[in-house]
Design an enzyme around this catalytic site. Structure first.
Site, short mmCIF file in Angstrom:
data_model
loop_
_atom_site.label_atom_id
_atom_site.label_comp_id
_atom_site.label_asym_id
_atom_site.label_seq_id
_atom_site.Cartn_x
_atom_site.Cartn_y
_atom_site.Cartn_z
CG ASP A 90 -13.15 -7.68 3.46
OD1 ASP A 90 -12.94 -6.86 4.38
OD2 ASP A 90 -13.61 -7.34 2.34
CG ASP B 129 -7.59 -4.96 2.61
OD1 ASP B 129 -8.76 -5.01 3.02
OD2 ASP B 129 -7.26 -4.30 1.60
CE LYS C 292 3.10 -18.22 0.39
NZ LYS C 292 2.34 -19.48 0.51
CG ASP D 226 -0.57 -20.41 2.05
OD1 ASP D 226 0.05 -20.06 3.07
OD2 ASP D 226 -0.02 -21.10 1.16
CE1 TYR E 163 -2.56 -3.41 1.33
CE2 TYR E 163 -4.26 -1.78 0.93
CZ TYR E 163 -3.88 -3.09 1.12
OH TYR E 163 -4.82 -4.08 1.08
#
Ligand code: NAD
Length: 336
Positions: free
Chosen positions: A232, A228, A171, A204, A124
């Site tokens: 959700d 982010d 990750k 993941d 971002y």
């Protein structure tokens, strides 16, 4: 006590859910002097800037804001007001509690996790370029400073709120340098909090585990993009985006907003669910040391969530935004 709070209605469903939230706050006994500012599309048309400096100055001066969602054009146009506000005000911690107590899911009734998303860097940072025909590049920036402070924020929260375990989501098996640096910070910070269990999980796998057995998670700390996406996902576990509150917190500054966006598909139809912003406002009242008002709102929310027909359509009910707001205010007024 009377509080001064900046209010930014935002775009899409923003003005609808903000109006509802302001009414609920008033009904719950909050004494607020609202300082209204605008950001987003209309501001872009008026000032040539979707987030003018005077809006940032006002939030800095007042210290607390309640914000509706702001639309960001996809693949073109001005860059995200939300990202710019978080970066320019250094609101480094994005806090999203995912809690079945304030949920409406048939699948899970015992989810209770808090997601701490680093808010100022990662992909971002806005560092993107075309480097050759057919090749684009986006830089992922991770710093020790930002990683340390989000980890400290998450661990401090865990201690203050009786949480048992903090997990860093990463990750680093693939992004050994950037996510590796984030993990190193989390490990160092964890060593300063021996009373809190520390764990690590690859993003993941974390997504899969959240879908299968979300009850296992307590506090998660993540870099910006993973936070982010997984917040959700978390919203989906408790009934959807209409329910999940959020806050962007920095040193001495806080902007409270729902996790959801401006929902252009339902904007202006009078059907938006204001609960996520109402719960964000309850958290804002806790931040302002008004736990009684926050408790009044939260109890009314829990009560109305048990009365399906009074809910908005995203939660299987029949009410529009205004009708839902009246029902909630009736509960607040009758229960005190
Ligand atoms: P969204 O959250 O706006 O909507 C996703 C889906 O959830 C839609 O079907 C929408 O109707 C539904 N939904 C969301 N909030 C709801 C509510 N309160 N009541 C009922 N249904 C609700 O996500 P999107 O469509 O990906 O994004 C739309 C715009 O919002 C984009 O421009 C995006 O950049 C922006 N956005 C802003 C913020 C913010 O201001 N903090 C956050 C996320 C997205």
């Amino acid at each position: 006590m009377k509080h001064r709070i900046v209010v930014i209605p935002g775009d899409g469903i923003g003005p609808e859910v903000v109006a509802s939230t302001m009414q609920v706050l008033e009904a719950s006994g909050a004494e607020i002097e609202w300082v209204e500012e605008q950001a987003g599309k209309a501001t872009m048309e008026r000032y040539g800037n979707p987030l003018p400096q005077h809006v940032l100055d006002r939030i800095n001066e007042v210290g607390v804001a309640l914000k509706g969602p702001v639309t960001t054009p996809v693949g073109k146009g001005f860059s995200s007001v939300n990202v710019a506000m978080r970066k320019q005000l250094n609101l480094y911690a994005n806090v999203r509690p995912i809690n079945s107590r304030f949920g409406n899911s048939d699948k899970f009734s015992d989810v209770d996790m808090v997601i701490f998303r680093e808010n100022t860097e990662d992909v971002y940072a806005g560092l993107e370029q075309d480097i050759a025909p057919g090749v684009a590049q986006c830089l992922k920036i991770i710093t020790k400073e930002a990683s340390d402070r989000i980890a400290i924020f998450a661990f401090d929260y865990a201690v203050k709120n009786g949480r048992k375990k903090v997990q860093a989501v990463h990750k680093a098996n693939i992004m050994k340098k950037s996510d590796g640096l984030f993990l190193k910070s989390c490990r160092e910070v964890a060593s300063q909090y021996p009373e809190i269990e520390y764990g690590e999980i690859i993003v993941d796998n974390c997504a899969m585990q959240m879908v299968i057995r979300p009850q296992q998670f307590d506090v998660l700390v993540l870099t910006n993009l993973y936070g982010d996406i997984l917040s959700d996902l978390g919203a989906g576990l408790v009934g959807g985006l209409g329910l999940v509150p959020g806050a962007n917190i920095g040193d001495g500054l806080a902007v409270f907003e729902a996790a959801h966006g401006s929902a252009p598909d339902i904007a202006g139809k009078g059907v938006a669910d204001p609960l996520a912003l109402i719960l964000s406002a309850a958290n804002m009242m806790k931040y302002l040391d008004e736990p009684a008002i926050a408790g009044r709102i939260e109890r009314a929310v829990i009560s109305i969530l048990g009365q399906k027909d009074k809910l908005t359509m995203d939660l299987g009910g029949r009410s529009g935004t205004k009708e839902f707001t009246r029902h909630l205010i009736d509960i607040i007024s009758s229960t005190g």
